[in-house]
Design a protein around this motif. Sequence first.
Motif, PDB file in Angstrom:
ATOM      1  N   LEU A 196      20.699 -31.926   4.281  1.00  0.00           N
ATOM      2  CA  LEU A 196      21.159 -32.605   5.492  1.00  0.00           C
ATOM      3  C   LEU A 196      22.122 -33.730   5.156  1.00  0.00           C
ATOM      4  CD1 LEU A 196      17.851 -32.745   7.593  1.00  0.00           C
ATOM      5  CD2 LEU A 196      19.864 -31.324   8.041  1.00  0.00           C
ATOM      6  N   GLU A 197      21.813 -34.496   4.124  1.00  0.00           N
ATOM      7  CA  GLU A 197      22.686 -35.598   3.726  1.00  0.00           C
ATOM      8  C   GLU A 197      24.045 -35.088   3.250  1.00  0.00           C
ATOM      9  OE1 GLU A 197      20.371 -37.755   0.904  1.00  0.00           O
ATOM     10  OE2 GLU A 197      19.041 -38.613   2.442  1.00  0.00           O
ATOM     11  N   LYS A 198      24.059 -33.932   2.597  1.00  0.00           N
ATOM     12  CA  LYS A 198      25.316 -33.330   2.169  1.00  0.00           C
ATOM     13  C   LYS A 198      26.175 -32.972   3.374  1.00  0.00           C
ATOM     14  CE  LYS A 198      27.186 -29.693  -0.825  1.00  0.00           C
ATOM     15  NZ  LYS A 198      26.850 -28.528  -1.690  1.00  0.00           N
ATOM     16  N   LEU A 199      25.522 -32.638   4.477  1.00  0.00           N
ATOM     17  CA  LEU A 199      26.203 -32.314   5.725  1.00  0.00           C
ATOM     18  C   LEU A 199      26.638 -33.581   6.471  1.00  0.00           C
ATOM     19  CD1 LEU A 199      26.846 -29.788   7.547  1.00  0.00           C
ATOM     20  CD2 LEU A 199      24.663 -30.222   8.665  1.00  0.00           C
ATOM     21  N   GLY A 200      26.155 -34.729   6.014  1.00  0.00           N
ATOM     22  CA  GLY A 200      26.422 -35.981   6.721  1.00  0.00           C
ATOM     23  C   GLY A 200      25.365 -36.288   7.760  1.00  0.00           C
ATOM     24  N   ALA A 201      24.268 -35.532   7.732  1.00  0.00           N
ATOM     25  CA  ALA A 201      23.210 -35.686   8.734  1.00  0.00           C
ATOM     26  C   ALA A 201      22.077 -36.563   8.220  1.00  0.00           C
ATOM     27  CB  ALA A 201      22.659 -34.320   9.128  1.00  0.00           C
ATOM     28  N   VAL A 202      21.353 -37.163   9.167  1.00  0.00           N
ATOM     29  CA  VAL A 202      20.217 -38.023   8.845  1.00  0.00           C
ATOM     30  C   VAL A 202      18.973 -37.428   9.493  1.00  0.00           C
ATOM     31  CG1 VAL A 202      19.237 -40.333   9.074  1.00  0.00           C
ATOM     32  CG2 VAL A 202      21.714 -40.048   8.811  1.00  0.00           C
ATOM     33  N   PRO A 203      17.910 -37.132   8.734  1.00  0.00           N
ATOM     34  CA  PRO A 203      16.680 -36.607   9.334  1.00  0.00           C
ATOM     35  C   PRO A 203      16.089 -37.615  10.318  1.00  0.00           C
ATOM     36  CG  PRO A 203      16.645 -36.380   6.940  1.00  0.00           C
ATOM     37  CD  PRO A 203      17.805 -37.263   7.267  1.00  0.00           C
ATOM     38  N   VAL A 204      15.507 -37.106  11.425  1.00  0.00           N
ATOM     39  CA  VAL A 204      14.929 -37.992  12.437  1.00  0.00           C
ATOM     40  C   VAL A 204      13.419 -37.788  12.520  1.00  0.00           C
ATOM     41  CG1 VAL A 204      14.976 -38.728  14.851  1.00  0.00           C
ATOM     42  CG2 VAL A 204      17.098 -38.033  13.728  1.00  0.00           C
ATOM     43  N   GLY A 205      12.966 -36.710  13.142  1.00  0.00           N
ATOM     44  CA  GLY A 205      11.530 -36.438  13.224  1.00  0.00           C
ATOM     45  C   GLY A 205      10.772 -37.350  14.154  1.00  0.00           C
ATOM     46  N   ASN A 206      11.324 -37.655  15.342  1.00  0.00           N
ATOM     47  CA  ASN A 206      10.625 -38.522  16.285  1.00  0.00           C
ATOM     48  C   ASN A 206       9.556 -37.744  17.059  1.00  0.00           C
ATOM     49  OD1 ASN A 206      12.350 -37.008  17.870  1.00  0.00           O
ATOM     50  ND2 ASN A 206      13.411 -38.748  18.779  1.00  0.00           N
ATOM     51  N   THR A 207       8.829 -38.422  17.935  1.00  0.00           N
ATOM     52  CA  THR A 207       7.758 -37.781  18.693  1.00  0.00           C
ATOM     53  C   THR A 207       8.341 -36.968  19.850  1.00  0.00           C
ATOM     54  OG1 THR A 207       7.474 -39.577  20.284  1.00  0.00           O
ATOM     55  CG2 THR A 207       6.277 -39.757  18.188  1.00  0.00           C
ATOM     56  N   PRO A 208       7.566 -36.024  20.397  1.00  0.00           N
ATOM     57  CA  PRO A 208       8.045 -35.281  21.561  1.00  0.00           C
ATOM     58  C   PRO A 208       8.423 -36.195  22.723  1.00  0.00           C
ATOM     59  CG  PRO A 208       6.164 -34.165  20.608  1.00  0.00           C
ATOM     60  CD  PRO A 208       6.298 -35.468  19.875  1.00  0.00           C
ATOM     61  N   ALA A 209       7.622 -37.233  22.956  1.00  0.00           N
ATOM     62  CA  ALA A 209       7.917 -38.153  24.062  1.00  0.00           C
ATOM     63  C   ALA A 209       9.214 -38.920  23.813  1.00  0.00           C
ATOM     64  CB  ALA A 209       6.754 -39.132  24.248  1.00  0.00           C
ATOM     65  N   GLN A 210       9.423 -39.360  22.582  1.00  0.00           N
ATOM     66  CA  GLN A 210      10.664 -40.073  22.252  1.00  0.00           C
ATOM     67  C   GLN A 210      11.877 -39.164  22.410  1.00  0.00           C
ATOM     68  OE1 GLN A 210       9.502 -41.250  18.296  1.00  0.00           O
ATOM     69  NE2 GLN A 210       9.002 -43.347  18.918  1.00  0.00           N
ATOM     70  N   PHE A 211      11.733 -37.910  21.997  1.00  0.00           N
ATOM     71  CA  PHE A 211      12.836 -36.975  22.121  1.00  0.00           C
ATOM     72  C   PHE A 211      13.133 -36.671  23.591  1.00  0.00           C
ATOM     73  CE2 PHE A 211      14.506 -32.482  21.004  1.00  0.00           C
ATOM     74  CZ  PHE A 211      15.818 -32.948  21.011  1.00  0.00           C
ATOM     75  N   ALA A 212      12.098 -36.531  24.402  1.00  0.00           N
ATOM     76  CA  ALA A 212      12.287 -36.299  25.837  1.00  0.00           C
ATOM     77  C   ALA A 212      13.016 -37.469  26.480  1.00  0.00           C
ATOM     78  CB  ALA A 212      10.928 -36.074  26.508  1.00  0.00           C
ATOM     79  N   ALA A 213      12.655 -38.692  26.092  1.00  0.00           N
ATOM     80  CA  ALA A 213      13.321 -39.887  26.633  1.00  0.00           C
ATOM     81  C   ALA A 213      14.784 -39.930  26.203  1.00  0.00           C
ATOM     82  CB  ALA A 213      12.584 -41.143  26.167  1.00  0.00           C
ATOM     83  N   GLN A 214      15.052 -39.512  24.976  1.00  0.00           N
ATOM     84  CA  GLN A 214      16.422 -39.476  24.478  1.00  0.00           C
ATOM     85  C   GLN A 214      17.271 -38.507  25.298  1.00  0.00           C
ATOM     86  OE1 GLN A 214      16.717 -38.345  20.355  1.00  0.00           O
ATOM     87  NE2 GLN A 214      18.929 -38.525  20.296  1.00  0.00           N
ATOM     88  N   ILE A 215      16.731 -37.335  25.596  1.00  0.00           N
ATOM     89  CA  ILE A 215      17.468 -36.348  26.389  1.00  0.00           C
ATOM     90  C   ILE A 215      17.757 -36.891  27.787  1.00  0.00           C
ATOM     91  CG2 ILE A 215      17.246 -34.110  27.544  1.00  0.00           C
ATOM     92  CD1 ILE A 215      15.811 -33.099  25.030  1.00  0.00           C
ATOM     93  N   LYS A 216      16.756 -37.506  28.400  1.00  0.00           N
ATOM     94  CA  LYS A 216      16.937 -38.074  29.738  1.00  0.00           C
ATOM     95  C   LYS A 216      18.045 -39.126  29.739  1.00  0.00           C
ATOM     96  CE  LYS A 216      14.276 -40.117  33.539  1.00  0.00           C
ATOM     97  NZ  LYS A 216      12.919 -40.597  33.969  1.00  0.00           N
TER      98      LYS A 216
END
Length: 328
Positions: free
Chosen positions: A290-310
């Motif tokens: 992922l780092e080679k791609l320039g990406a950063v791993p996240v792994g947040n909770t389902p609730a946090q991800f739902a709030a992010q989408i909203k």
Amino acid sequence: MQRRNMLRLLAAATGAAAAGLSLSAAAQGTYPTKPISLVVPFPAGGTTDIVARIVADKLGQQLGQTVVVDNRGGAGGSIGTGYLAKAAPDGYTLGIATASTHGINPAVYPRLSYDATKDFTTITNLASVPNVMSINPAVKANDMKAFIALAKAQPNKMAYGSAGNGSVSHMMGELFKMSSKTELLHVPYKGVGPALNDALANQVQVLFDNLPSSLPFIEGGKLRALAVASPKRVPALPNVPTFAELGLPEVNDAAWFGLIAPANLPADVQAKLHDAAVKVLALPEVKAKLEKLGAVPVGNTPAQFAAQIKSEVAKNKRIAAAAKITLD
């Protein structure tokens, strides 16, 4: 007779409850019992596809079943995402959500076949990828302050290229214009490749892009990076500030790629998938890829991800309304 009917009803209710408990226990204890399909709503070879394939193999190992990537591209990711929304919520059809499918599409497509906040079960945001604003070196501006001054002095004289109307780069460009109070001419292309080529040739002066595709040209001096959209500076570009550092925090959102399932996924299946995904993101080999791609791993909770989408949907609706962006 009445007593007999009551006993039958009681037995039926008890049986139904037992069946429900059995299903839940089976999901927790034996899921999965067959291969899992991972719907990628974009063609093979793009950033979404690469992130999905990095995660899919190791996720399958964690779950004890093969995870098969299923590319279903088209309409900015809405075809594959619409397909996922209608799949059975049994844990055997998962998908990748992105800033396009679950942020931009709900804002720009008036007849979208899915509801980004209601038709899915969130599992986790897998990874974020910095975005970057760069300019052709022929533009006489060495930093953001100088560029904004130049753009304000010459309204609509400089053009920015995007991957197309309603793309992440288009929305980022419009948000930059709103935040910096500048006027740039938007030139949409059919994909980031042609936009990148014209930025290199100075046919357009500005480019908003995911970092991985622009990075080699920035490092080679063919593009000049002015800012990155990332929580912190990118190790590959330590001298390039974030938009937040430059007083443009609204533009500082990175691209993201998350794991989702159809709505009403059993809670125990959701928990098992979340636990497996977080373990995958912690693996050194996955982090390295992922780092080679320039990406950063996240792994947040389902609730946090739902709030992010909203939050992402709300942000893009504001941009679309202000810039009058709508797609059929």
